[in-house]
Design an enzyme around this catalytic site. Structure first.
Site, short mmCIF file in Angstrom:
data_model
loop_
_atom_site.label_atom_id
_atom_site.label_comp_id
_atom_site.label_asym_id
_atom_site.label_seq_id
_atom_site.Cartn_x
_atom_site.Cartn_y
_atom_site.Cartn_z
N ASP A 279 0.86 -1.17 0.00
CA ASP A 279 0.00 0.00 0.00
C ASP A 279 0.90 1.23 0.00
OD1 ASP A 279 -2.28 1.65 0.41
OD2 ASP A 279 -1.77 1.72 2.54
N ASP B 239 -1.78 -0.85 6.02
CA ASP B 239 -2.08 -0.39 7.37
C ASP B 239 -3.52 0.05 7.57
OD1 ASP B 239 -2.05 1.97 5.91
OD2 ASP B 239 -1.31 3.14 7.61
N ASP C 58 -7.24 -2.07 3.55
CA ASP C 58 -6.23 -3.08 3.19
C ASP C 58 -6.56 -4.45 3.77
OD1 ASP C 58 -4.58 -1.22 1.85
OD2 ASP C 58 -3.73 -0.56 3.76
#
Length: 803
Positions: A492, A691, A695
């Protein structure tokens, strides 16, 4: 760089950890313990949803195996007596009271757990205390085995003097054969019957539960040697004439039986001590918590209370140099707090009113008053302890290999021992019975599969403790094994590659305006706003030493920006649409604005009294460690893919800066899952690092999910690995540890397999025809014990692994 566009994202579904829609629940919630029920036959705790079940008297019972269910169905009344201590797993030894709130678990079969010390009904090994909030007590098994060992060693020494009296100078004829046998019987009985009593218990339990293990072989070996010697002493006339001596006595093997017990006891002591060292990480974590808290009463006075008496909402005073008792929020005071135990950062963090603090971190100069929010088992420290402990008791897939081998190993060894006895009786040297007995016992003893069973769990226990000290929390052993095979890392952007918080990065004044003036009016206007971009501008001005005072006539223009009066000047702050509405000429700085946008920065135009004063750029900075971490991962052959919900232009800018070849931008949570599945469909082993809540589904879908430690709880629950530090170098450390752990496990399994492969034929006497070499049962017992200790010692080498 490969650019992959997706559907435009909705504003509420950004890549930032705040303000998204809730993602679907993660698949894996390893911190939640599965409910268990007691098998009424063997006493094991098994999952409550076990498919092996039976109905009796309107109640459902679950079982660990088909054998237990069959025995229950044959005679239910036999197993439905009032529940007490499991017959297969007796309670604590005399003088050792059960530790309240402590769960005892088998290191080789973690599904075996009970609330008191004892031994495993499957493998016979001593259960170990499980790390809970109450702490980790000493294992009473170690004290028991140590006491039995020293007593047995003191009794075994004179046994060898009796046995070798004929070979000692002047010893021949001092004590007759029959008298010596009786003397040996008295001494050896104390060793075999008292010193070896735990082994006899486990031997019998293995037969009753139809679960052959190392104690099956030890029990058989000791019992055969002792019972043969007992017959030779009490009724030698029952033995063949060729085996008796001229005085009518018969050879005995009391010293062999006693030596086996003593050496196995020594092996158990060394093994238990070594196993205790594998829990050093858990003990070190538990020792971080303070024992006492200073609680403030309603009248402002203080009282010292035990840590377990602290409740959410309590106000706690933390003095300089003390540990913070609970997770909470500072309500008064100022101090620099050392958070190295969580973040690994050596520099203390300044804490003032409103700052969050973590239990067990250390306050430096200054005093704090903290409102407790999470106490006891809810604190971050308790969660870390629980995660490490659960990971230590989980099973790596490679363990199944050892399990399959062990399932057939014990019956095969008994068959080899029987064949050894038969061959020596048929074609062996005289005395045939004596040689047949000794060699069969040696085969049983040397072949104990303890080292084979310990190889994997010991390495996993040490590895998870080592990982925790390096800021990496594995939730299960499968993640440790899988991570070394990962060839694709999906990351990410926000909060993982970047810091996750916008910062002021560029200030470009127009002609006639200074940088300080531009920042002063912009910060003054933004003081009244709570928007993240406004906070970034205000904080950036403070860092640059610019003093700003609040603006007057503040107005927010929806979707465009803000306006107001600063020091008699009309100031406007916003995007290009606001600049166009106000007639600001952005042409002179248009090219610079476009260049900064291509670097992923957000542009804010500043107008002063109807003229362009300049532009300010805000961005989410790339983490300083990200570039180094990605280089190290590429060097290990891992492909990097960025997967983000942020805009394509911003994602591409970050990708260029970090050299990421594949960038997938503007994706929603379901698209993240689809992208991970697409990569897996190409045959890749995928790890995902993120995080945010958005996600979580992708973290659960990946072969190994890795959550940043300051991310959302949902992300950490969905992941297999949590990085306590906001540093992608933790991925590199986790990968190195995975590789080192699997090497270590394979080394230990190799040692165990080779040991048994070589030891059994030698014990059976295959070298005797050529070299006249036979293996004494006592030497076999020593070798068996040392093999287990060597496997544990090899596992402990992981504590020195360089990550």
């Amino acid at each position: 760089m490969t650019k992959i566009d997706a559907q435009p994202k909705r504003p509420s579904e950004s890549d930032h950890p705040h303000g998204h829609d809730a993602a679907r629940a993660p698949k894996r919630l390893p911190m939640a313990a599965a409910p268990t029920e007691r098998d009424p036959v063997c006493g094991m705790n098994v999952p409550a949803d076990s498919p092996i079940r039976a109905e009796h008297g309107g109640r459902r019972y679950v079982f660990c195996c088909e054998g237990c269910r069959a025995r229950f169905e044959a005679d239910p009344a036999k197993y439905l007596a009032p529940v007490g201590l499991s017959p297969a797993a007796p309670g604590p030894s005399a003088g050792a009271a059960p530790a309240p709130g402590v769960l005892w678990i088998c290191p080789m079969d973690p599904e075996v757990r009970q609330d008191h010390p004892g031994h495993c009904p499957k493998c016979g090994m001593a259960l170990e205390p499980h790390a809970l909030a109450g702490g980790v007590p000493e294992n009473p098994e170690l004290a028991t085995m140590t006491r039995r060992f020293w007593t047995s060693a003191a009794l075994t020494a004179p046994l060898f003097l009796f046995a070798m009296s004929d070979m000692l100078p002047g010893g021949a004829g001092v004590i007759s054969g029959r008298a010596r046998n009786w003397a040996e019987l008295v001494v050896a009985s104390g060793v075999v019957l008292w010193g070896g009593w735990p082994f006899h218990q486990r031997f019998w339990a293995s037969l009753r539960n139809r679960s052959p293990n190392m104690f099956t072989l030890i029990g058989l070996g000791v019992s055969v040697a002792y019972l043969f010697s007992l017959v030779a002493t009490l009724a030698p006339s029952l033995l063949p004439d060729g085996l008796r001596l001229p005085d009518g006595s018969a050879p005995v093997y009391f010293e062999a039986a006693a030596a086996i017990v003593t050496l196995v006891l020594l092996g158990q002591v060394l093994e238990l001590r070594a196993r205790g060292r594998t829990s050093a990480a858990i003990r070190a974590l538990l020792d971080l918590a303070p024992k006492v808290a200073h609680r403030l009463r309603s009248d402002g006075t203080e009282e010292d209370v035990a840590l377990d008496a602290v409740q959410p909402g309590d106000l706690l005073r933390v003095r300089p140099g003390e540990k913070i008792p609970a997770d909470g929020v500072v309500v008064d005071g100022h101090a620099a707090v050392d958070e190295a135990m969580v973040t690994g950062e050596p520099l203390p963090v300044e804490k003032t009113k409103g700052a969050r603090v973590i239990g067990a971190t250390v306050a430096g100069a200054g005093t704090l008053v903290v409102r407790a929010e999470r106490v006891g088992a809810e604190t971050l420290l308790a969660q870390i302890v629980r995660m490490v402990s659960e990971a230590q008791r989980s099973r790596a897939p490679i363990q199944h290999l050892a399990d399959r081998v062990s399932a057939y190993f014990v019956p095969a060894v008994v068959a080899v021992a029987a064949a050894t006895f038969a061959v020596w009786m048929l074609v062996g040297q005289e005395p045939r019975l004596g040689h047949a007995l000794v060699n069969a016992v040696a085969v049983l003893i040397i072949a104990c599969p303890c080292a084979l069973g310990l190889a994997t769990p010991m390495s996993i226990m040490v590895a998870t403790g080592k990982a925790a000290s390096a800021g990496v929390l594995f939730k299960n052993a499968e993640a440790i094994e899988t991570l070394r095979a990962v060839d694709c890392l999906v990351v990410d952007k926000t909060g993982t590659l970047t810091e996750g918080k916008p910062k002021l990065v560029s200030v470009v004044p127009a002609a006639g305006t200074t940088e300080a003036e531009l920042l002063r009016v912009a910060a003054a206007l933004e003081l009244a706003s709570e928007h993240p971009l406004a906070r970034a501008i205000v904080d950036g001005a403070k860092e640059r030493g610019v003093d700003a005072r609040a603006a007057a006539e503040f107005q927010s223009v929806t979707g465009k920006g803000v306006t107001g009066m600063v020091g008699g000047q009309r100031v406007a702050l916003g995007n290009e649409r606001l600049a166009a509405d106000l007639g600001l000429d952005v042409g002179p700085l248009g090219a610079r604005a476009e260049a900064l946008r291509n670097e992923g920065q957000t542009i804010v135009f500043v107008g002063i009294d109807g003229k362009l004063g300049g532009l300010i750029a805000v961005a989410d900075p790339i983490r300083q460690s990200a570039s180094e971490a990605l280089r190290a991962l590429r060097a290990r052959g891992i492909e990097i893919v960025m997967l983000t919900g942020d805009s394509r232009r911003t994602a591409e800018a970050v990708g260029r800066a970090l050299g990421i070849d594949v960038v997938v931008a503007e994706v929603l949570p379901d698209r993240k899952v689809a992208e991970v599945k697409r990569l897996q469909g190409q045959g890749k082993i995928v790890a995902m690092a993120g995080d945010g809540i958005n996600d979580a589904p992708a973290l659960a879908q990946a072969n190994v999910g890795m959550a940043m430690g300051t991310g959302t709880e949902v992300a950490m629950e969905a992941a297999d690995v949590t990085l306590l530090r906001d540093d992608l170098r933790g991925v590199v450390r986790a990968r190195k540890l995975s590789e080192a752990t699997m090497r270590n496990i394979k080394q230990s399994l190799f040692l165990a397999f080779v040991y048994n492969t070589l030891g059994i034929p030698i014990a059976a006497g295959v070298l005797y025809p050529w070299f006249g070499l036979l293996l004494s049962p006592a030497i076999a017992a020593a070798a068996m014990s040392l093999s287990s200790v060597s496997v544990i010692g090899n596992a402990l080498r992981l504590r020195r692994a360089r990550l």
